[in-house]
Scaffold this active site. Structure first.
Site, PDB file in Angstrom:
ATOM      1  N   LYS A 191      24.843  49.439  45.958  1.00 56.08           N
ATOM      2  CA  LYS A 191      24.728  48.088  45.379  1.00 56.08           C
ATOM      3  C   LYS A 191      25.780  47.142  45.964  1.00 56.08           C
ATOM      4  O   LYS A 191      25.451  46.045  46.404  1.00 56.08           O
ATOM      5  CB  LYS A 191      24.920  48.158  43.849  1.00 56.08           C
ATOM      6  CG  LYS A 191      25.149  46.794  43.221  1.00 56.08           C
ATOM      7  CD  LYS A 191      25.359  46.869  41.724  1.00 56.08           C
ATOM      8  CE  LYS A 191      26.773  46.849  41.256  1.00 56.08           C
ATOM      9  NZ  LYS A 191      27.472  45.590  41.205  1.00 56.08           N
ATOM     10  N   ASN A 192      27.037  47.571  45.960  1.00 49.77           N
ATOM     11  CA  ASN A 192      28.086  46.622  46.319  1.00 49.77           C
ATOM     12  C   ASN A 192      28.140  46.325  47.813  1.00 49.77           C
ATOM     13  O   ASN A 192      28.812  45.377  48.231  1.00 49.77           O
ATOM     14  CB  ASN A 192      29.440  47.081  45.763  1.00 49.77           C
ATOM     15  CG  ASN A 192      29.484  46.896  44.241  1.00 49.77           C
ATOM     16  OD1 ASN A 192      28.636  46.217  43.665  1.00 49.77           O
ATOM     17  ND2 ASN A 192      30.449  47.524  43.583  1.00 49.77           N
TER      18      ASN A 192
ATOM     19  N   ARG B   2      20.788  46.509  36.490  1.00 49.09           N
ATOM     20  CA  ARG B   2      21.343  45.668  37.558  1.00 49.09           C
ATOM     21  C   ARG B   2      21.839  46.523  38.712  1.00 49.09           C
ATOM     22  O   ARG B   2      21.873  46.055  39.853  1.00 49.09           O
ATOM     23  CB  ARG B   2      22.544  44.871  37.022  1.00 49.09           C
ATOM     24  CG  ARG B   2      22.162  43.790  36.042  1.00 49.09           C
ATOM     25  CD  ARG B   2      23.376  43.061  35.605  1.00 49.09           C
ATOM     26  NE  ARG B   2      24.156  42.760  36.809  1.00 49.09           N
ATOM     27  CZ  ARG B   2      25.330  42.180  36.811  1.00 49.09           C
ATOM     28  NH1 ARG B   2      25.872  41.824  35.683  1.00 49.09           N
ATOM     29  NH2 ARG B   2      25.968  41.949  37.935  1.00 49.09           N
TER      30      ARG B   2
ATOM     31  N   ASP C  87      35.208  51.743  38.874  1.00 49.80           N
ATOM     32  CA  ASP C  87      33.794  51.752  38.466  1.00 49.80           C
ATOM     33  C   ASP C  87      33.333  53.133  37.987  1.00 49.80           C
ATOM     34  O   ASP C  87      32.178  53.287  37.572  1.00 49.80           O
ATOM     35  CB  ASP C  87      32.904  51.259  39.626  1.00 49.80           C
ATOM     36  CG  ASP C  87      33.145  49.787  39.933  1.00 49.80           C
ATOM     37  OD1 ASP C  87      33.744  49.099  39.093  1.00 49.80           O
ATOM     38  OD2 ASP C  87      32.749  49.337  41.022  1.00 49.80           O
TER      39      ASP C  87
ATOM     40  N   ARG D 138      37.936  37.326  35.576  1.00 47.86           N
ATOM     41  CA  ARG D 138      37.609  37.770  36.935  1.00 47.86           C
ATOM     42  C   ARG D 138      37.804  36.582  37.885  1.00 47.86           C
ATOM     43  O   ARG D 138      36.853  35.897  38.247  1.00 47.86           O
ATOM     44  CB  ARG D 138      36.179  38.326  36.962  1.00 47.86           C
ATOM     45  CG  ARG D 138      36.029  39.548  36.063  1.00 47.86           C
ATOM     46  CD  ARG D 138      34.683  40.198  36.191  1.00 47.86           C
ATOM     47  NE  ARG D 138      34.477  40.801  37.490  1.00 47.86           N
ATOM     48  CZ  ARG D 138      33.400  41.524  37.805  1.00 47.86           C
ATOM     49  NH1 ARG D 138      32.457  41.725  36.921  1.00 47.86           N
ATOM     50  NH2 ARG D 138      33.271  42.050  39.014  1.00 47.86           N
TER      51      ARG D 138
ATOM     52  N   CYS E 166      28.889  40.947  35.201  1.00 51.94           N
ATOM     53  CA  CYS E 166      29.366  41.810  34.126  1.00 51.94           C
ATOM     54  C   CYS E 166      30.635  41.250  33.493  1.00 51.94           C
ATOM     55  O   CYS E 166      31.541  40.807  34.191  1.00 51.94           O
ATOM     56  CB  CYS E 166      29.683  43.204  34.675  1.00 51.94           C
ATOM     57  SG  CYS E 166      28.224  44.223  34.804  1.00 51.94           S
TER      58      CYS E 166
HETATM   59  N1  EPU Z   1      41.500  39.414  41.724  1.00 55.15           N
HETATM   60  C1  EPU Z   1      42.288  38.297  41.683  1.00 55.15           C
HETATM   61  N2  EPU Z   1      41.904  37.210  42.408  1.00 55.15           N
HETATM   62  C2  EPU Z   1      40.767  37.197  43.156  1.00 55.15           C
HETATM   63  C3  EPU Z   1      39.972  38.344  43.209  1.00 55.15           C
HETATM   64  C4  EPU Z   1      40.365  39.450  42.467  1.00 55.15           C
HETATM   65  O1  EPU Z   1      43.316  38.275  41.005  1.00 55.15           O
HETATM   66  O2  EPU Z   1      40.487  36.182  43.790  1.00 55.15           O
HETATM   67  C5  EPU Z   1      41.900  40.619  40.968  1.00 55.15           C
HETATM   68  C6  EPU Z   1      40.890  40.959  39.882  1.00 55.15           C
HETATM   69  O3  EPU Z   1      41.151  40.249  38.697  1.00 55.15           O
HETATM   70  C7  EPU Z   1      41.100  42.443  39.756  1.00 55.15           C
HETATM   71  C8  EPU Z   1      41.457  42.890  41.184  1.00 55.15           C
HETATM   72  O4  EPU Z   1      41.883  41.721  41.859  1.00 55.15           O
HETATM   73  O5  EPU Z   1      42.175  42.693  38.921  1.00 55.15           O
HETATM   74  C9  EPU Z   1      40.322  43.519  41.978  1.00 55.15           C
HETATM   75  O6  EPU Z   1      39.188  42.655  41.979  1.00 55.15           O
HETATM   76  P1  EPU Z   1      38.131  42.654  43.176  1.00 55.15           P
HETATM   77  O7  EPU Z   1      38.129  41.302  43.794  1.00 55.15           O
HETATM   78  O8  EPU Z   1      38.397  43.831  44.045  1.00 55.15           O
HETATM   79  O9  EPU Z   1      36.772  42.836  42.399  1.00 55.15           O
HETATM   80  P2  EPU Z   1      35.376  42.214  42.756  1.00 55.15           P
HETATM   81  O10 EPU Z   1      35.245  42.051  44.218  1.00 55.15           O
HETATM   82  O11 EPU Z   1      35.097  41.018  41.910  1.00 55.15           O
HETATM   83  C10 EPU Z   1      34.135  44.450  43.148  1.00 55.15           C
HETATM   84  C11 EPU Z   1      32.942  45.137  42.547  1.00 55.15           C
HETATM   85  C12 EPU Z   1      33.300  45.652  41.175  1.00 55.15           C
HETATM   86  C13 EPU Z   1      34.517  46.566  41.256  1.00 55.15           C
HETATM   87  C14 EPU Z   1      35.677  45.866  41.971  1.00 55.15           C
HETATM   88  C15 EPU Z   1      36.856  46.781  42.209  1.00 55.15           C
HETATM   89  C16 EPU Z   1      31.129  43.906  43.545  1.00 55.15           C
HETATM   90  C17 EPU Z   1      30.017  42.959  43.370  1.00 55.15           C
HETATM   91  N3  EPU Z   1      31.852  44.189  42.475  1.00 55.15           N
HETATM   92  O12 EPU Z   1      34.408  43.347  42.283  1.00 55.15           O
HETATM   93  O13 EPU Z   1      32.186  46.417  40.770  1.00 55.15           O
HETATM   94  O14 EPU Z   1      34.920  46.928  39.955  1.00 55.15           O
HETATM   95  O15 EPU Z   1      35.226  45.362  43.234  1.00 55.15           O
HETATM   96  O16 EPU Z   1      36.475  47.881  42.966  1.00 55.15           O
HETATM   97  O17 EPU Z   1      31.337  44.435  44.623  1.00 55.15           O
HETATM   98  C18 EPU Z   1      30.565  47.244  39.352  1.00 55.15           C
HETATM   99  O18 EPU Z   1      29.936  47.584  40.357  1.00 55.15           O
HETATM  100  O19 EPU Z   1      30.268  47.593  38.194  1.00 55.15           O
HETATM  101  C19 EPU Z   1      31.708  46.367  39.504  1.00 55.15           C
HETATM  102  C20 EPU Z   1      32.231  45.680  38.519  1.00 55.15           C
END
Ligand code: EPU
Length: 431
Positions: A22-23, A399, A307, A123, A117
């Protein structure tokens, strides 16, 4: 409203095939916007996040042809708009990848703030914005719309991420692929889907190096051409089935996986007394004895994935003794704990830590999923519990998990997806 009705207490046995990641898919689909020509994408998972992104691209003018249920052709040559402000965007987190893709392609983007989510905490996307600003874009957020403009191409530069962010790493990588000059992303995330996005971009003619390490170097190119790409297997879907077998007992061959991507999960399960055997493109998971308590701290890859945290917390409710789980990625990801307590779980949450006292076995209850991975964890809880469990909120599960009910049924679970018309809607129709 659709619910899953589970009669628990049956061990899982047999084979399960894992779908595409998915990701990775949710970044690769927007990346097709940057390509001149047809992208053929194979091994796409049949999940609602993918359907939603394809719908968004279609509304922007892309031609999408379904080749078979896992393969599509995307041709974006007729896409003229740099706007993606549809309501659908607010329902999916990964819609933020349209920002990098549109900025890379048009030098401008207006996108609706991403939704997705909600597992408890905030986020933010400040690191994405920091990256694009450093590359010469001006970025504004107003009335739920993120607008970014460069007045030309993005310019390559060095970007040091303040936090290891999967989304910011992939988004900046997208923008940088068509930028002028060289971009360095330092303190980059290293997840398998980051490498997959880099491989996709490179197979379309981009020049991305170092993905999978903490410094990624991108030499901007002026155009990308069409081509073929097959998405990697989903590490978290595989891990979820591994956790389910560990919870229920039994023996399952998890097929079509990359065992190396699962090491962080396999090693934790082994610590818990579960047998995990790596083969070339599958893993065998078997549990016959009791589960052993353990501690877990979630971390960016190659650490234990956040995750998988709810799924492992769930099965640790059955282990003898105290297990401590520390959430090291998100501020708050323990909302699902209240649901496990309804099943007799004994869990105390203190900030980013959950202390789990093993209770031997859980008992069935009516539950509500609040997000994707919590939903998967509640299904596992239902499979392990004695009696009947009803899980609501399955739209979250669908999803990100392809045909979960069918896959579990083939493994011997007693789980049914039951549609029940919403009472308030029914009342309105009947009058
Ligand atoms: N963060 C910031 N600023 C940013 C971006 C992130 O402070 O601009 C912080 C977040 O608050 C968090 C950490 O950095 O504490 C990591 O966030 P990350 O950006 O890595 O998360 P994401 O890219 O929004 C993806 C996956 C998530 C998964 C995370 C961590 C997707 C669409 N989502 O989210 O997956 O938990 O990486 O591995 O790729 C899921 O699949 O259920 C899911 C939530």
């Amino acid at each position: 409203m659709t619910k899953y009705v589970i009669n628990g207490g049956r061990p899982l046995n047999g084979e399960v095939e894992i779908s595409g990641a998915k990701n990775a898919a949710v970044a690769i689909i927007p990346a097709a916007l940057m390509v001149d020509g047809v992208c053929r994408i194979e091994n796409l998972p049949e999940i609602s996040d993918v359907t939603m992104l394809l719908t968004i691209l279609k509304e922007m003018g892309a031609d999408i042809r379904v080749v078979n249920k896992r393969t599509i052709d995307i041709d974006c040559k007729r896409v003229r708009t740099s706007q993606a402000t549809f309501d659908a965007m607010r329902r999916i987190r990964a819609s933020y990848y349209l920002l990098g893709a549109l900025l890379g392609r048009h030098g401008r983007a207006d996108i609706a703030m991403p939704g997705g989510c909600n597992f408890g905490g905030v986020r933010p996307i400040d690191q994405h914005i920091k990256g694009f600003t450093a590359m010469g874009a001006s970025v504004n957020i107003q009335n739920g719309i993120v607008s970014a403009e460069t007045g030309g191409r993005l310019r390559g530069t060095s970007i040091f991420l303040d936090v290891v962010s999967v989304g910011a790493t992939m988004n900046i990588m997208l923008g940088a692929a068509l930028a002028e000059g060289r971009t360095y992303i330092e303190n980059a995330a290293k997840e398998p889907h980051i490498v997959d996005l880099a491989n996709f971009l490179n197979s379309m003619g981009a020049d991305v190096r170092g993905a999978g390490t903490n410094v990624i170097k991108i030499n901007g190119v002026t155009r990308m051409k069409g081509g073929f790409y097959s998405i990697i297997p989903d590490q978290i879907e595989a891990g979820t089935y591994m956790a389910a077998v560990a919870g229920t007992g039994g023996r399952v061959i998890i097929k079509d996986v990359i065992p190396k991507h699962l090491e962080c999960i396999s090693s934790k399960l082994r610590e818990m007394g579960v047998t995990v055997i790596d083969l070339a493109d599958s893993v065998i998971v078997q549990r016959t004895g009791p589960l052993i308590r353990t501690n877990i701290k979630t971390m960016p890859y190659p650490g234990f994935p956040t995750d998988m945290q709810p799924q492992l917390a769930t099965i640790l409710c059955q282990a003898e003794g105290t297990s401590i789980i520390t959430e090291g990625v998100w501020d708050n990801r323990f909302k699902y704990v209240d649901e496990l307590m309804k099943m007799g779980g004994s869990i105390q949450v203190e900030g980013k830590t959950a202390i789990i006292e093993g209770v031997g076995s859980l008992t069935g209850a009516p539950l509500k999923a609040g997000d994707l991975r919590a939903g998967a964890a509640l299904v596992i809880a239902g499979l392990c519990a004695s009696g009947q469990t009803i899980v609501e909120g399955v739209n979250y599960i669908e999803r990100g998990y392809e045909k979960m009910v069918k896959k579990l049924t083939l493994l011997g679970a007693d789980i049914k997806s039951v549609f029940q018309p919403d009472e308030s809607v029914a009342k309105k129709i009947i009058g």
